[in-house]
Design an enzyme around this catalytic site. Structure first.
Site, PDB file in Angstrom:
ATOM      1  N   HIS A 193       1.615  -7.726  11.873  1.00 36.53           N
ATOM      2  CA  HIS A 193       1.933  -7.845  10.450  1.00 36.53           C
ATOM      3  C   HIS A 193       0.740  -8.388   9.664  1.00 36.53           C
ATOM      4  CE1 HIS A 193       4.380  -8.980   6.863  1.00 36.53           C
ATOM      5  NE2 HIS A 193       3.550 -10.010   6.841  1.00 36.53           N
ATOM      6  N   GLU A 194       0.140  -9.476  10.150  1.00 27.21           N
ATOM      7  CA  GLU A 194      -0.961 -10.103   9.413  1.00 27.21           C
ATOM      8  C   GLU A 194      -2.201  -9.219   9.399  1.00 27.21           C
ATOM      9  OE1 GLU A 194      -0.337 -12.475   7.578  1.00 27.21           O
ATOM     10  OE2 GLU A 194       1.530 -13.202   8.447  1.00 27.21           O
ATOM     11  N   HIS A 212      -2.039  -6.519   6.831  1.00 27.29           N
ATOM     12  CA  HIS A 212      -2.406  -6.924   5.466  1.00 27.29           C
ATOM     13  C   HIS A 212      -3.890  -6.662   5.215  1.00 27.29           C
ATOM     14  CE1 HIS A 212       1.178  -8.598   3.724  1.00 27.29           C
ATOM     15  NE2 HIS A 212       1.338  -9.515   4.660  1.00 27.29           N
ATOM     16  N   GLU A 226       4.497  -6.795   1.661  1.00 24.91           N
ATOM     17  CA  GLU A 226       5.043  -7.436   2.862  1.00 24.91           C
ATOM     18  C   GLU A 226       5.803  -6.417   3.714  1.00 24.91           C
ATOM     19  OE1 GLU A 226       4.621 -10.473   4.048  1.00 24.91           O
ATOM     20  OE2 GLU A 226       3.251 -10.934   2.404  1.00 24.91           O
TER      21      GLU A 226
END
Length: 268
Positions: free
Chosen positions: A132-133, A136, A195
């Site tokens: 997920h990070e 980004h 997100e």
């Protein structure tokens, strides 16, 4: 009066339209077109500088097991994400903190707060977070968000110019209306979209790296329970910059077939 108001709004809309057409890029996996007013090099330099500052100001974990785990999982995710950010300068650091969080700055600098490790529980749980990070960063969400803030500021200036001959009260009311509209009608929904997109891309990354994407469901269910224990999860969705837990879990469930197919394709 209505004609003048429409004239002001038309000027603002036209100005913002021209501004938003000055640059664009495409997010990996989802293919979403993005606004880009900040160069990747600029964003990377800001990320590198901020990470160096954080390493000097925050306590870094000396726990060998924590560090080994983060390095192992991080490198696996970075390997599959690297094609979407070929010039990344990957670095993984565990910060000794009770905060249950993690981040990836532009350029590939990843920080994991030790407080999230009891929630991740295992490699697959940590892969969910790091996927997920890292998503980004590969999707350039940081520079995209800066670009949208620049647009919002430009809109504020255009309103000031358009209403320059009006009373101070009128100018203040217009500024308040624009501020609330841009924050709750544009910036927060956009943050939720980022997100959600990071969840989507990260799910594909962790699957390609050899982790079972279904583990993401278990992690976000644990995180939702953690949020409840901390008194969170009560903010209405439209006032939050993150998707509500139930929405996030439902979306991940929807993306699982795509992630599993990506894993099979990688294996072949």
């Amino acid at each position: 009066m209505k004609q003048k108001t429409l004239k002001y709004l038309s000027c603002i809309t036209f100005g913002l339209s021209i501004w938003t057409l000055t640059g664009c890029q495409t997010a990996p996996v989802t293919g979403r077109s993005q606004l880009s007013l900040v160069s990747a090099d600029q964003a990377t330099q800001m990320g590198l500088s901020e990470f160096d500052k954080m390493k000097k100001e925050q306590k870094i974990s000396t726990n060998p097991a924590e560090n080994a785990l983060v390095q192992k999982v991080g490198k696996r995710i970075a390997e599959v994400a690297g094609k979407d950010m070929p010039n990344a300068q990957w670095e993984f650091v565990v910060f000794d903190s009770k905060e249950a969080n993690a981040f990836c700055l532009p350029g590939g600098k990843v920080g994991v707060y030790s407080g999230i490790l009891p929630i991740t529980q295992d490699e697959a749980g940590l892969a969910t977070v790091l996927g997920h990070e890292i998503a980004h960063a590969t999707a350039h969400h940081g520079d995209e968000r800066m670009s949208h803030q620049m647009v919002a500021q430009e809109g504020q200036q255009l309103i000031g110019t358009a209403l320059g001959n009006k009373s101070q009260t009128t100018q203040q009311l217009a500024a308040l209306a624009y501020g609330a509209g841009s924050q709750y009608g544009v910036l927060m929904p956009f943050s939720r979209k980022q997100e959600s997109e990071a969840d989507h891309i990260g799910l594909v990354y962790m699957s390609k790296a050899g982790y079972d994407p279904k583990a993401a469901l278990a992690f976000w269910q644990r995180f939702a329970e953690y949020n409840k224990q901390q008194g969170g999860g009560t903010t209405p969705g439209f006032l939050s910059d993150h998707p509500v837990d139930a929405t996030r879990i439902a979306d991940i469930q929807k993306w699982l077939p795509e992630a599993q197919a990506a894993s099979n394709q990688t294996s072949k």
